[in-house]
Design an enzyme around this catalytic site. Structure first.
Site, PDB file in Angstrom:
ATOM      1  N   SER A 128      -7.010  -8.303  -1.473  1.00  0.00           N
ATOM      2  CA  SER A 128      -6.961  -9.522  -2.271  1.00  0.00           C
ATOM      3  C   SER A 128      -5.882 -10.482  -1.784  1.00  0.00           C
ATOM      4  CB  SER A 128      -6.722  -9.171  -3.750  1.00  0.00           C
ATOM      5  OG  SER A 128      -7.765  -8.370  -4.242  1.00  0.00           O
ATOM      6  N   HIS A 179      -1.728 -11.679  -5.542  1.00  0.00           N
ATOM      7  CA  HIS A 179      -2.552 -12.881  -5.495  1.00  0.00           C
ATOM      8  C   HIS A 179      -1.699 -14.141  -5.317  1.00  0.00           C
ATOM      9  CE1 HIS A 179      -6.301 -11.027  -7.661  1.00  0.00           C
ATOM     10  NE2 HIS A 179      -5.880 -10.314  -6.633  1.00  0.00           N
TER      11      HIS A 179
END
Length: 261
Positions: A128, A179
């Protein structure tokens, strides 16, 4: 930029080899770790997961190895699909080397941020951070390099990034710092990565390979390898090979879940 027009897996691989190889690694590692549940898979995951404690003990490779490991099938498919959707345009624009640096560099930066801020007991895995790193590069294009991205693609990225950030804070078991550091590092590295690049061209196609034996005239020619030639794979199967493989894996996974295997 994000609509795939490639006619086959072979053409996709020829145009975007780095994206294809990374997705292949993701699928392969999931297959031996989660699906087959092999001992070597457990070994790879044990020594590859991003553990802050073990990084502190000098196992620095754990900054990089979690990029290719995932917590189950859906996690792997989501990250791989995101890479197939958003990676090709950047691979064409940046080139193979700079794209690899962008993908691994942004993820590694995110993992370093996690190590510095999260507790020593924190552990994580997944690509991610790298995917959000690609988002960060696109966001930089939208803000400072508008000539590299068309308006419709800018709108798509804007919506996707907004939704991804919202889901980051809404869903559980999400590495929020991974993230955030990923998209931030992509934005910060973008000026260097985008220096001298040209905008994405959807009409780019691999150059046709030269024939090993070319006719010098119109007469019959002898091909010394004619007896060694293999029959070509049927066109329908070749074009849909990816979906066939995915379908087989899905069926095997379902059988495994039903304790049939």
């Amino acid at each position: 930029m994000f609509i795939r027009t490639e006619r086959s897996i072979k053409e996709f691989f020829e145009l975007y080899p780095v994206v294809t190889i990374i997705v292949g690694i993701n699928i392969f590692l999931w297959f031996i770790i989660d699906f087959l549940n092999l001992q070597i898979g457990a070994f790879i995951q044990g020594y590859g997961i991003g553990s802050n404690y073990w990084i502190g003990q000098g196992e620095w490779w754990r900054i990089f190895t979690p990029i290719f490991l995932h917590a189950g099938l859906m996690h792997m498919l989501f990250n791989s699909f995101s890479l197939v959707l958003f990676g090709p345009a950047l691979e064409q624009m940046l080139g193979k080397v700079k794209f690899i640096l962008a993908y691994i560099g942004t993820a590694a930066t995110a993992n370093i941020g996690i190590y510095l801020i999260e507790s020593p007991t924190y552990a994580h895995l997944g690509a991610s951070g790298a995917v959000f790193g690609l988002f960060g590069i696109y966001v930089y294009m939208i803000v400072f390099r508008k000539e590299l991205i068309d308006q419709s693609s800018s709108q798509i990225i804007g919506v996707i990034v907004a939704m991804a950030l919202v889901m980051t804070f809404v869903r559980s078991n999400i590495s929020i710092l991974g993230h955030l550091f990923g998209i931030f590092s992509g934005f910060i590295y973008a000026p260097l990565l985008l220096a001298g690049v040209k905008s994405y061209s959807p009409w780019a196609r691999p150059r046709p390979r030269k024939r090993k034996y070319e006719d010098d005239d119109d007469g019959p020619q002898f091909d010394p390898n004619r007896w060694n030639k293999k029959r070509k794979m049927p066109e329908a199967i070749r074009k849909n090979m990816l979906w066939i493989i995915v379908g087989i894996i899905a069926i095997l996974w379902l059988l495994g879940q039903a304790n049939i295997l």
